[in-house]
Design an enzyme around this catalytic site. Sequence first.
Site, PDB file in Angstrom:
ATOM      1  N   LYS A  74     -37.537 -58.720 -52.620  1.00 21.92           N
ATOM      2  CA  LYS A  74     -36.155 -58.247 -52.606  1.00 21.92           C
ATOM      3  C   LYS A  74     -36.154 -56.722 -52.645  1.00 21.92           C
ATOM      4  O   LYS A  74     -37.014 -56.129 -53.294  1.00 21.92           O
ATOM      5  CB  LYS A  74     -35.410 -58.731 -53.863  1.00 21.92           C
TER       6      LYS A  74
ATOM      7  N   ARG B 263     -34.578 -73.592 -54.760  1.00 20.43           N
ATOM      8  CA  ARG B 263     -34.433 -74.951 -54.255  1.00 20.43           C
ATOM      9  C   ARG B 263     -35.747 -75.733 -54.342  1.00 20.43           C
ATOM     10  O   ARG B 263     -35.740 -76.952 -54.432  1.00 20.43           O
ATOM     11  CB  ARG B 263     -33.885 -74.912 -52.816  1.00 20.43           C
TER      12      ARG B 263
HETATM   13  N1  BES Z   1     -31.822 -66.061 -57.095  1.00 17.67           N
HETATM   14  C1  BES Z   1     -31.388 -65.891 -55.764  1.00 17.67           C
HETATM   15  C2  BES Z   1     -29.875 -66.103 -55.582  1.00 17.67           C
HETATM   16  C3  BES Z   1     -29.015 -65.075 -56.264  1.00 17.67           C
HETATM   17  C4  BES Z   1     -28.661 -63.915 -55.609  1.00 17.67           C
HETATM   18  C5  BES Z   1     -28.539 -65.277 -57.530  1.00 17.67           C
HETATM   19  C6  BES Z   1     -27.883 -62.965 -56.244  1.00 17.67           C
HETATM   20  C7  BES Z   1     -27.749 -64.353 -58.182  1.00 17.67           C
HETATM   21  C8  BES Z   1     -27.416 -63.177 -57.521  1.00 17.67           C
HETATM   22  C9  BES Z   1     -32.112 -66.867 -54.849  1.00 17.67           C
HETATM   23  O1  BES Z   1     -33.372 -67.258 -55.247  1.00 17.67           O
HETATM   24  C10 BES Z   1     -32.253 -66.183 -53.544  1.00 17.67           C
HETATM   25  O2  BES Z   1     -32.916 -65.176 -53.498  1.00 17.67           O
HETATM   26  N2  BES Z   1     -31.624 -66.724 -52.509  1.00 17.67           N
HETATM   27  C11 BES Z   1     -31.664 -66.141 -51.232  1.00 17.67           C
HETATM   28  C12 BES Z   1     -31.898 -67.272 -50.274  1.00 17.67           C
HETATM   29  C13 BES Z   1     -32.226 -66.848 -48.890  1.00 17.67           C
HETATM   30  C14 BES Z   1     -33.592 -66.207 -48.829  1.00 17.67           C
HETATM   31  C15 BES Z   1     -32.182 -68.081 -48.029  1.00 17.67           C
HETATM   32  C16 BES Z   1     -30.315 -65.467 -50.951  1.00 17.67           C
HETATM   33  O3  BES Z   1     -29.306 -65.983 -51.405  1.00 17.67           O
HETATM   34  O4  BES Z   1     -30.310 -64.429 -50.329  1.00 17.67           O
HETATM   35 ZN    ZN Z   2     -34.914 -65.915 -54.598  1.00 16.75          ZN
END
Ligand code: BES
Ligand code: ZN
Length: 498
Positions: A275, A349
């Site tokens: 990230k 997931r």
């Molecule tokens: N933990 C994140 C989701 C999240 C984002 C929670 C911001 C709280 C605040 C999750 O693991 C994630 O990174 N999801 C990605 C999925 C994508 C790579 C398909 C997302 O939502 O960008």
């Molecule tokens: Zn994530």
Amino acid sequence: MTRHNATLNLSKTIDRDADIIVLGLTAVGGEPTLVGAVGDVDKSYQKAYRTTPRALALSLGASTSLESTVVLPPAGARVVVVGLGDADVTADQLRRAAGSALRAVTQLPDGEGLKVTVSLELAAPELIRAAAEGALLGAYEPQVISSGEDKPKVSAITVVATGRGDAREAIDAARVVAESVCRARDWTNTPPNLLTPALFAEQARQSLREHRVSVDVLDEKALDKGGYGGILAVGGGSAHGPRLVRMQYAPRGATFHLALVGKGITFDSGGLDLKPAGQMAGMKYDMSGAAAVIAAMQAIAALGLRIKVTAYAAMAENMPSGTSYRSGDVMKMFDGQTVENYNTDAEGRLVMADAIARAALDEPHLIVDVATLTGACMVALGMRVGGLMASDDVTADRLLDAAEAGGEEFWQLPITEEIRSQLKSSVADMRSGGKNRFGGALAAGAFLQRFVPENIAWGHLDIAGPANNEDSAFGCTPKGGTGVGVRTLVALARQLAS
Ligand code: BES
Ligand code: ZN
Ligand code: ZN
């Protein structure tokens, strides 16, 4: 690790030794009117200022609008006047108003260990419960990790109410639920270096020790033996190995079996699909689902609800390293299905799929999972409303009813054929994500559903938005970890209990 919460008591009259008295303001026939045991307070304000607390409050700008607060100058005790909103005040209004009033107390410049009396003319048990719950939740202050002392502002809350036995029951229930919510908040606020999967699992065990809940913790070795390919892949990049915590509460006379599953990513760096710094900052909150499930378990057992509950908290740290899983990896999951990994940041997931598949083995009637799963859910619903997906509308409605009873907000999203079809893979049974970012919350939901057997009802709560309040506090919601999910899960268990 947790600091103690304020105590919660019930009284028929205003305590003589109260430091703070909370009164309400509502409109009666268009006139702002003070609500509560006003008589006693009137006398001391007449004596000190030759005016009524009502007049004083109005001159200081007090308003009937919900959650607005004004602190009066002291006359013995200090009075906090909180707006209750429109007349026919509901449980939710009381919860929010009491929360705002107690937070106003925590923000007073001086004093510590204050004794607060909340007087809002409460009679019906559900109103007493809501006000008491809101007060305790509003008094919550995030723990400060400091070499100095971290003293709470409020040490005791007394709720003035006229009911008898059922009033006491309402207060006890409020205390149990609010303390569990605060426990979940404390966990989510804990920095990620102090809450690795192993530490989190140990704290889960400790927190359930005095309840009739059995706790089993699977470590890396046990996860390997059990074939938990998703949890092992996600946890593989971290020096702090993953854990799966299984908790069971099985009281006599229970007929319904509910399974709960929570996402416990103690830190989500994104993994090799790292990230950017700005998006990584809040990722200690990525274990909020697990915190909610463990805390709900604690409350359900403490309340002695007659329902069998089996809960799973899937804990891992998602880190980039030479042992990390990759995009394109194919994993064999707990139930034998294979998954082509689409992005290492879609880790939630994968741990949830293993835990859901494991939960299904227990043959519950209903599985409810809770996860800070997708940024897409925040794009859809904002920061204060969680996403809800379900196997069927009866289950969705049950969860929506529970959320309303608990004073939390969820909104149902569909799982569409268009999105389901995007999970097709040419190298495995399925892919872990869709083709693009559109409908990202639905894709995650569609993926999880592949691990739920057809004969088990399923509900999915995506709490990515409401788990962490980055704005300033409101109602009974503080800044930072909110403990969202606990109240909905406890209300659901209450509704399903025999
Ligand atoms: N933990 C994140 C989701 C999240 C984002 C929670 C911001 C709280 C605040 C999750 O693991 C994630 O990174 N999801 C990605 C999925 C994508 C790579 C398909 C997302 O939502 O960008
Ligand atoms: Zn994530
Ligand atoms: Zn995550």
